[in-house]
Design a protein around this motif. Sequence first.
Motif, PDB file in Angstrom:
ATOM      1  N   ASP A  40       0.811  -1.220   0.000  1.00  0.00           N
ATOM      2  CA  ASP A  40       0.000   0.000   0.000  1.00  0.00           C
ATOM      3  C   ASP A  40       0.843   1.270   0.000  1.00  0.00           C
ATOM      4  OD1 ASP A  40      -2.211  -1.602   0.039  1.00  0.00           O
ATOM      5  OD2 ASP A  40      -2.689  -1.282   2.155  1.00  0.00           O
ATOM      6  N   ARG A  41       1.925   1.279   0.775  1.00  0.00           N
ATOM      7  CA  ARG A  41       2.723   2.504   0.916  1.00  0.00           C
ATOM      8  C   ARG A  41       3.910   2.549  -0.043  1.00  0.00           C
ATOM      9  NH1 ARG A  41       1.484   5.159   5.761  1.00  0.00           N
ATOM     10  NH2 ARG A  41      -0.691   4.680   6.250  1.00  0.00           N
ATOM     11  N   ALA A  42       4.724   1.498  -0.046  1.00  0.00           N
ATOM     12  CA  ALA A  42       5.947   1.513  -0.858  1.00  0.00           C
ATOM     13  C   ALA A  42       5.705   1.111  -2.311  1.00  0.00           C
ATOM     14  CB  ALA A  42       6.988   0.581  -0.244  1.00  0.00           C
ATOM     15  N   HIS A  43       4.577   0.466  -2.595  1.00  0.00           N
ATOM     16  CA  HIS A  43       4.271   0.002  -3.955  1.00  0.00           C
ATOM     17  C   HIS A  43       5.430  -0.822  -4.524  1.00  0.00           C
ATOM     18  CE1 HIS A  43       0.811   2.647  -3.766  1.00  0.00           C
ATOM     19  NE2 HIS A  43       1.599   3.677  -3.520  1.00  0.00           N
ATOM     20  N   LEU A  44       5.925  -1.742  -3.715  1.00  0.00           N
ATOM     21  CA  LEU A  44       7.067  -2.561  -4.103  1.00  0.00           C
ATOM     22  C   LEU A  44       6.739  -3.398  -5.333  1.00  0.00           C
ATOM     23  CD1 LEU A  44       9.953  -3.373  -3.069  1.00  0.00           C
ATOM     24  CD2 LEU A  44       8.828  -5.324  -1.961  1.00  0.00           C
ATOM     25  N   SER A  45       7.689  -3.460  -6.263  1.00  0.00           N
ATOM     26  CA  SER A  45       7.465  -4.224  -7.489  1.00  0.00           C
ATOM     27  C   SER A  45       8.725  -4.987  -7.873  1.00  0.00           C
ATOM     28  CB  SER A  45       7.017  -3.298  -8.625  1.00  0.00           C
ATOM     29  OG  SER A  45       8.010  -2.325  -8.896  1.00  0.00           O
ATOM     30  N   ALA A  46       8.623  -5.762  -8.930  1.00  0.00           N
ATOM     31  CA  ALA A  46       9.699  -6.654  -9.353  1.00  0.00           C
ATOM     32  C   ALA A  46      10.996  -5.896  -9.608  1.00  0.00           C
ATOM     33  CB  ALA A  46       9.277  -7.408 -10.610  1.00  0.00           C
TER      34      ALA A  46
ATOM     35  N   SER B  44       8.806 -11.564   9.031  1.00  0.00           N
ATOM     36  CA  SER B  44       8.712 -12.818   8.279  1.00  0.00           C
ATOM     37  C   SER B  44       7.651 -12.737   7.190  1.00  0.00           C
ATOM     38  CB  SER B  44       8.424 -13.986   9.226  1.00  0.00           C
ATOM     39  OG  SER B  44       7.221 -13.784   9.947  1.00  0.00           O
ATOM     40  N   PHE B  45       6.563 -12.011   7.454  1.00  0.00           N
ATOM     41  CA  PHE B  45       5.573 -11.801   6.398  1.00  0.00           C
ATOM     42  C   PHE B  45       6.103 -10.838   5.340  1.00  0.00           C
ATOM     43  CE2 PHE B  45       2.487 -13.440   9.525  1.00  0.00           C
ATOM     44  CZ  PHE B  45       1.838 -14.363   8.716  1.00  0.00           C
ATOM     45  N   ALA B  46       6.870  -9.841   5.764  1.00  0.00           N
ATOM     46  CA  ALA B  46       7.438  -8.887   4.808  1.00  0.00           C
ATOM     47  C   ALA B  46       8.372  -9.592   3.830  1.00  0.00           C
ATOM     48  CB  ALA B  46       8.172  -7.774   5.547  1.00  0.00           C
TER      49      ALA B  46
ATOM     50  N   ALA C 223      10.795  -8.901  -5.738  1.00  0.00           N
ATOM     51  CA  ALA C 223      11.799  -7.911  -5.358  1.00  0.00           C
ATOM     52  C   ALA C 223      13.063  -8.635  -4.900  1.00  0.00           C
ATOM     53  CB  ALA C 223      11.261  -7.031  -4.235  1.00  0.00           C
ATOM     54  N   HIS C 224      14.159  -7.876  -4.794  1.00  0.00           N
ATOM     55  CA  HIS C 224      15.404  -8.421  -4.244  1.00  0.00           C
ATOM     56  C   HIS C 224      15.366  -8.186  -2.740  1.00  0.00           C
ATOM     57  CE1 HIS C 224      19.631  -9.710  -4.436  1.00  0.00           C
ATOM     58  NE2 HIS C 224      19.812  -8.855  -3.434  1.00  0.00           N
TER      59      HIS C 224
ATOM     60  N   TRP D  16      21.302   1.724  -4.061  1.00  0.00           N
ATOM     61  CA  TRP D  16      19.976   2.328  -3.895  1.00  0.00           C
ATOM     62  C   TRP D  16      18.979   1.299  -3.415  1.00  0.00           C
ATOM     63  CZ3 TRP D  16      15.042   2.670  -6.402  1.00  0.00           C
ATOM     64  CH2 TRP D  16      14.340   3.836  -6.094  1.00  0.00           C
ATOM     65  N   MET D  17      18.240   1.632  -2.359  1.00  0.00           N
ATOM     66  CA  MET D  17      17.185   0.767  -1.836  1.00  0.00           C
ATOM     67  C   MET D  17      15.831   1.406  -2.125  1.00  0.00           C
ATOM     68  SD  MET D  17      18.276  -1.969  -0.197  1.00  0.00           S
ATOM     69  CE  MET D  17      19.922  -2.565   0.208  1.00  0.00           C
ATOM     70  N   TRP D  18      14.877   0.597  -2.596  1.00  0.00           N
ATOM     71  CA  TRP D  18      13.545   1.139  -2.816  1.00  0.00           C
ATOM     72  C   TRP D  18      12.862   1.443  -1.486  1.00  0.00           C
ATOM     73  CZ3 TRP D  18      10.894   3.498  -6.330  1.00  0.00           C
ATOM     74  CH2 TRP D  18       9.508   3.603  -6.201  1.00  0.00           C
ATOM     75  N   CYS D  19      13.004   0.552  -0.513  1.00  0.00           N
ATOM     76  CA  CYS D  19      12.420   0.819   0.797  1.00  0.00           C
ATOM     77  C   CYS D  19      13.129   0.010   1.865  1.00  0.00           C
ATOM     78  CB  CYS D  19      10.916   0.525   0.819  1.00  0.00           C
ATOM     79  SG  CYS D  19      10.473  -1.204   0.589  1.00  0.00           S
ATOM     80  N   LEU D  20      12.939   0.433   3.098  1.00  0.00           N
ATOM     81  CA  LEU D  20      13.516  -0.232   4.260  1.00  0.00           C
ATOM     82  C   LEU D  20      12.396  -0.486   5.253  1.00  0.00           C
ATOM     83  CD1 LEU D  20      16.774   0.641   6.115  1.00  0.00           C
ATOM     84  CD2 LEU D  20      14.657   0.450   7.412  1.00  0.00           C
TER      85      LEU D  20
END
Length: 218
Positions: free
Chosen positions: A139-145, A160-162, A171-172, A208-212
């Motif tokens: 919802d917030r980071a919109h993490l993608s491939a 663990s769910f993340a 994602a990596h 570069w990290m997309w999110c932490l």
Amino acid sequence: MKAIGLHHLGGSESLVYEETPKPIPKNNQVLVQVCATAITPTEFEWYPTSHTPEGGKRPFPIILGHEFSGVLDAVGSDCTDVQVGEHIYGLSDWFINGAQAEYCLTVPAHIAPKPITLEHTQAAVVPISALTAWQALIDRAHLSAGQRVLIHGAAGGVGSFAVQLARRQNAHVIATASPANIDFLEALGADEVINYQITPFEPPLGTWMWCLIRSEAI
């Protein structure tokens, strides 16, 4: 019904195992026969534990525990998509009495069919941790491939769910953990697991990290 009631603000010493009236669902609510519920220690301090949505004080005793797994015992007249007898898991509104009781109330939007691969005791601890991880990554980071995500405390409930959700997004996934949990996180799908006790986990300059995600016990 039997329930554990919070009789004043405090810790476990303020809880009493007692008899209390069985709740009656409104038209838009369902009544759940609770098979298992999770314990969240910080719930003693949550604002909804002692306040109403309007800011007033909730009357004691208050029943804690807002994630659960169980069986639908009764459904309100407006709840047409669920049936008595269904095995479900989910959440209840934090401003109302929770699931540390034989029965609790919730609404259909806050429950889902219990996975057949999980026991009730396993399903009951899923909702808050899994939803927190979903809200952060999806919802917030919109993490993608292809994006990189660093997850601290990755062996915990949210972490663990993340890891699994990030893997699902292709994602990596970089996770930090103690040595005892490295194999566990690799099995969940982490691409890299850093032993934070001996290895710096700060990304090298220019990486570069997309999110932490910082996962802590709740």
